[in-house]
Design a protein around this motif. Structure first.
Motif, short mmCIF file in Angstrom:
data_model
loop_
_atom_site.label_atom_id
_atom_site.label_comp_id
_atom_site.label_asym_id
_atom_site.label_seq_id
_atom_site.Cartn_x
_atom_site.Cartn_y
_atom_site.Cartn_z
N GLY A 138 0.78 -1.23 0.00
CA GLY A 138 0.00 0.00 0.00
C GLY A 138 0.82 1.29 0.00
O GLY A 138 2.04 1.27 -0.15
N LEU A 139 0.08 2.38 0.20
CA LEU A 139 0.67 3.72 0.18
C LEU A 139 1.78 3.88 1.22
O LEU A 139 2.80 4.52 0.96
N LEU A 140 1.61 3.28 2.38
CA LEU A 140 2.59 3.44 3.46
C LEU A 140 4.00 3.01 3.02
O LEU A 140 4.98 3.73 3.24
N ASP A 141 4.10 1.87 2.37
CA ASP A 141 5.41 1.40 1.92
C ASP A 141 6.00 2.37 0.90
O ASP A 141 7.21 2.64 0.90
N ALA A 142 5.14 2.88 0.01
CA ALA A 142 5.62 3.82 -1.00
C ALA A 142 6.18 5.07 -0.32
O ALA A 142 7.24 5.59 -0.70
N VAL A 143 5.50 5.52 0.71
CA VAL A 143 5.90 6.72 1.43
C VAL A 143 7.26 6.51 2.12
O VAL A 143 8.14 7.38 2.08
N ILE A 144 7.43 5.34 2.69
CA ILE A 144 8.70 5.03 3.37
C ILE A 144 9.87 5.09 2.37
O ILE A 144 10.91 5.70 2.64
N VAL A 145 9.67 4.49 1.22
CA VAL A 145 10.72 4.43 0.21
C VAL A 145 10.99 5.82 -0.37
O VAL A 145 12.15 6.25 -0.50
N LEU A 146 9.92 6.55 -0.68
CA LEU A 146 10.09 7.87 -1.31
C LEU A 146 10.80 8.84 -0.38
O LEU A 146 11.63 9.65 -0.82
N GLU A 147 10.49 8.77 0.90
CA GLU A 147 11.14 9.68 1.85
C GLU A 147 12.66 9.48 1.81
O GLU A 147 13.42 10.45 1.77
N GLN A 148 13.08 8.24 1.79
CA GLN A 148 14.52 7.96 1.78
C GLN A 148 15.16 8.42 0.47
O GLN A 148 16.26 8.97 0.47
N ILE A 149 14.49 8.18 -0.64
CA ILE A 149 15.06 8.57 -1.94
C ILE A 149 15.14 10.09 -2.05
O ILE A 149 16.12 10.65 -2.53
N ALA A 150 14.09 10.77 -1.54
CA ALA A 150 14.06 12.23 -1.63
C ALA A 150 15.20 12.87 -0.84
O ALA A 150 15.62 13.98 -1.13
N LYS A 151 15.71 12.16 0.16
CA LYS A 151 16.83 12.70 0.92
C LYS A 151 18.04 12.89 0.01
O LYS A 151 18.89 13.74 0.26
N ALA A 152 18.15 12.07 -1.02
CA ALA A 152 19.30 12.17 -1.91
C ALA A 152 18.99 12.96 -3.16
O ALA A 152 19.79 13.76 -3.63
N ASP A 153 17.83 12.74 -3.74
CA ASP A 153 17.49 13.40 -5.00
C ASP A 153 15.98 13.44 -5.16
O ASP A 153 15.35 12.42 -5.47
N ALA A 154 15.41 14.62 -4.96
CA ALA A 154 13.95 14.74 -4.99
C ALA A 154 13.39 14.45 -6.38
O ALA A 154 12.30 13.92 -6.50
N SER A 155 14.15 14.77 -7.44
CA SER A 155 13.65 14.49 -8.79
C SER A 155 13.42 13.01 -8.97
O SER A 155 12.37 12.58 -9.47
N THR A 156 14.39 12.20 -8.56
CA THR A 156 14.24 10.75 -8.69
C THR A 156 13.02 10.29 -7.91
O THR A 156 12.27 9.43 -8.37
N ALA A 157 12.80 10.89 -6.75
CA ALA A 157 11.65 10.51 -5.93
C ALA A 157 10.34 10.87 -6.63
O ALA A 157 9.40 10.07 -6.65
N VAL A 158 10.29 12.07 -7.24
CA VAL A 158 9.05 12.47 -7.94
C VAL A 158 8.79 11.52 -9.11
O VAL A 158 7.66 11.05 -9.31
N ASN A 159 9.82 11.22 -9.88
CA ASN A 159 9.67 10.30 -11.01
C ASN A 159 9.12 8.96 -10.56
O ASN A 159 8.23 8.38 -11.18
N LEU A 160 9.67 8.47 -9.46
CA LEU A 160 9.22 7.17 -8.94
C LEU A 160 7.80 7.28 -8.39
O LEU A 160 6.98 6.38 -8.57
N HIS A 161 7.53 8.40 -7.72
CA HIS A 161 6.19 8.63 -7.17
C HIS A 161 5.11 8.50 -8.25
O HIS A 161 4.06 7.90 -8.02
#
Ligand SMILES: Cc1cc2nc3c(=O)[nH]c(=O)nc-3n(C[C@H](O)[C@H](O)[C@H](O)COP(=O)(O)OP(=O)(O)OC[C@H]3O[C@@H](n4cnc5c(N)ncnc54)[C@H](O)[C@@H]3O)c2cc1C
Ligand SMILES: Cc1cc2nc3c(=O)[nH]c(=O)nc-3n(C[C@H](O)[C@H](O)[C@H](O)COP(=O)(O)OP(=O)(O)OC[C@H]3O[C@@H](n4cnc5c(N)ncnc54)[C@H](O)[C@@H]3O)c2cc1C
Lengths: 378, 263
Positions: free
Chosen positions: A63-86
């Protein structure tokens, strides 16, 4: 039976992956305005793109919770990559899951899992941004096809995606809905590329549709009630975006805190000065509040698995504004170095600012809260 | 090919701090990870399995939280994980650790190759691999930095020495301990990590009874060593000024470097 906590495990493993594979290159991607193609390839190889896709289509069905956990970590390094994945995790493919016919699901969902079908979500037009009901891109019904004409702008992954989820107006019933337009469609072209202040790795472009013939099975939503269905899905996407702001803020805060202990003035570390302690205290409080809002929204599945409008909007507004404040103060703590591209502080601030626009401006989102409050019985 | 990999969970820091009062490791606020050398061991096992088929079993002795090391290893692609967990195992020295791991390998049975990390970043002794091989009475090759060939019958490896490397061919079953130079470990897959957390994940926990060992053979009681004192060594700088002509000082300097095995 002893088992690992899946959320904690995902968080730690994502964080390690991010530190070694994404963080070292984020500055280069930002400076070159480069879409980091290799990241999406790696996400596919590591089975991440199927996180929320049901098992029968090759995903993990989470669900959404797992996605949020992963995106938060990725955004720490590169928010663009996180948005693309989001966009891949929380946006377009969910429309396919909920509103496509079985044949289209079988074609597109496994292809997403393997990285062969990446999606965009195309809503904004040169003349229409905030107000969905005014969209001008038009689909004309012609036999078993929709013929699409119009232009979209600022579309994340516009130059990369294989499938564009296009919001538009249908000429026969004048309703607002959406359909899937594949990259190979005749009459489709990618227009000019955006030159944004931050979030420069989104591969953002214009999309141009000239008499594009889209087969009827690619229809997602049309007719009365479509808008309401889209808005429910947006409740989920907002929380995904909020988690990215949370990641940016977390990174900025951690850097600032580390620096405040290393940098000395008159023999004392910065953190020994009360003025700076207060700044750090306020940052820590804001960050903590952001975390609570984002994670409680991510765990809220009241509306058929989606969070409600208030919880999701509050999480996104508060964390995008919080991230700007935190990134701004974090930059200050670095002094002049914070303003230099040698350090990531100025990038965090540019990224945080960008997050107030992706997926609609936060002021427009305040309208959603306003309408919720005006309907609410006290 | 049946491969067993030993996996130790360690605190994520090369600089272990020790509480000066109690002499214990300070574990607070330190994340636990798979011992870095063991990542290379897992990678080596997976690569051999990809070529020859068979299965890879990971074994880890540790407290309940060491389940995360097993789960991550499943995310990397091992077929099965076994956590050796029992209050009786606590306080094991390297011998008691090796003995316990050895009993587990015997219980698994029919194992062709055992791959251990060279050294754990916390305990740092590099003894467990060799002791495990001794216990099992099979050949061992340590300091492995390259696996040239692996078949069902034998393994050909390069192992590091002070001066360069040795090339060794060895019949199986055997045990090797591997260095980080060996390979580039992969990252865990997200879907497999998720599967590793499910009820039906291929994970077993074995206790002392499962291994058929007595309390006196394992853990603190089964340990042959006695820790009398643990302390952080003090590092002191020693300065030395070389005098004379440039030619002489350079010569003296080179001699010092050689004597201290720095070149
Ligand atoms: C980095 C980035 C990525 C993006 N990615 C995508 C994407 O993938 N797909 C996509 O479709 N779009 C994308 N966009 C576009 C984005 O969604 C729009 O910019 C946003 O919806 C606002 O539309 P607009 O720019 O036309 O502003 P306008 O609608 O013209 O708004 C102008 C100003 O008026 C305010 N405003 C508008 N209406 C109201 C109101 N009713 N009450 C109060 N204030 C109001 C707005 O808050 C804003 O401040 C992206 C934008 C950025 C910057
Ligand atoms: C409470 C406590 C008391 C201790 N008391 C003593 C003591 O009295 N005397 C003493 O010598 N040591 C003691 N130790 C340390 C302990 O013996 C070592 O941590 C352990 O035996 C492994 O040795 P090492 O860390 O040096 O591993 P190394 O020999 O450096 O590790 C090499 C490889 O062996 C494998 N391996 C090692 N340990 C494990 C494991 N647990 N599970 C799976 N694989 C493993 C891994 O593949 C690793 O890469 C104690 C530890 C604790 C927690």
């Amino acid at each position: 039976m002893l088992r690992s906590n899946v959320e904690e495990l995902l968080k730690q493993c994502t964080s390690r992956f991010v530190k070694s594979q994404i963080m070292p290159q984020a500055r280069k991607w930002d400076e070159n305005k480069q879409y980091p193609l290799e990241n999406m390839k790696k996400f596919a190889e590591l089975g991440l793109l199927g996180l929320r896709i049901p098992k029968k289509y090759g995903g993990s069905g989470r669900g959404l919770l797992d996605a949020v956990i992963v995106l938060e970590q990725i955004a720490k390094a590169d928010a663009s990559t996180a948005v693309n994945l989001h966009v891949q995790l929380n946006a377009s493919p969910l429309f396919v899951m909920l509103y496509s016919g079985e044949e289209v699901k079988r074609k597109l969902l496994p292809a997403l899992v393997s990285g062969k079908a990446l999606f965009s979500m195309a809503q904004t037009e040169p003349e229409v941004g905030s107000n969905l009901t005014e969209l001008r891109t038009l689909a004309r019904v012609e036999g078993s096809y929709y013929v699409v004409n119009g232009t979209k702008t600022m579309i994340t992954m516009g130059s990369i995606a294989h499938v564009h989820l296009v919001y538009l107006r249908f000429d026969d019933d004048n309703s607002i809905g959406c359909l899937l337009l594949e990259k190979e469609t005749k009459g489709f072209s990618v227009g000019k590329s955006e030159n944004f202040l931050g979030l420069r790795g989104l591969g953002s472009t214009e999309l141009v549709f000239q008499d594009c013939r889209v087969p009827k099975e690619n229809l997602l939503l049309k007719g009365p009630g479509s808008l309401r269905k889209m808005l429910t899905l947006f409740n989920g996407t907002r929380v995904g975006l909020a988690s990215i702001s949370l990641g940016i803020a977390g990174a900025a805060f951690e850097e600032a805190l580390k620096y405040s202990k290393l940098r000395t003035i008159s023999g004392k570390p910065l953190i020994a000065f009360q003025g700076l302690q207060w700044k750090l205290a306020d940052m820590a409080i804001t960050l903590e509040a952001m975390k609570h809002l984002v994670y409680s929204a991510a765990k809220d599945t009241k509306l058929n698995g989606f969070p409600d409008q208030f919880t999701s909007s509050a999480a996104r507004i508060f964390s995008s504004e919080g991230a700007i404040k935190i990134a701004n103060t974090a930059l200050d703590i670095f002094g002049g170095y914070g303003y230099s591209k040698e350090f990531p502080m100025e990038r965090y601030l540019r990224e945080a600012k960008g997050m107030t626009f992706v997926g609609g401006t936060i002021d427009v989102l305040r309208n959603a809260i306003g309408s919720y409050l005006s309907k609410k019985n006290m | 090919m049946q491969i067993v990999v030993t996996i130790k969970q360690v605190p994520d820091t090369a600089e272990i701090r020790i509480d000066p009062k109690t002499g214990n490791l300070i574990r607070e606020g330190v994340e636990s990870i798979i011992n870095p050398d063991d990542r290379h061991a897992i990678e080596a096992a997976l690569q051999i399995r990809e070529k020859l088929g068979g299965s890879v079993t990971g074994i880890c002795m540790g407290p309940p939280q060491a389940i995360d090391a097993i789960s991550e290893a499943l995310g990397l692609g091992i077929d099965k994980g076994i956590l050796l967990m029992d209050n009786y195992f606590a306080g094991a020295d390297t011998w008691a650790t090796s003995f316990t791991l050895g009993r587990a390998v015997e219980k698994i049975g029919d194992c062709d190759l055992i791959i251990c990390g060279h050294q754990a970043i916390d305990g740092d002794t590099a003894q467990v691999g060799p002791q495990l091989a001794e216990y099992l009475n099979i050949p061992q090759i340590t300091y492995v930095k390259d696996i040239e060939e692996a078949t069902d019958k034998k393994i050909v490896v390069k192992c590091m020495t002070d001066k360069g490397y040795e090339r060794i061919e060895c019949p199986l079953p055997a045990l090797i301990t591997v260095m980080r130079q060996l390979n580039e470990p992969r990252f865990p897959r997200f879907d497999w990590l998720i599967n590793a957390c499910r009820e039906k994940a291929p994970i077993e926990t074995w206790n002392a009874a499962d291994l058929g060992v007595k309390a006196s053979q394992v853990g603190l009681q089964g340990s042959l060593t006695n820790v009398i004192n643990t302390f952080s060594p003090k590092f002191e700088r020693r300065g030395e000024i070389l005098e004379g002509t440039a030619e002489k000082t350079v010569k003296d300097f080179m001699k010092i470097l050689e004597e201290n095995k720095l070149i």
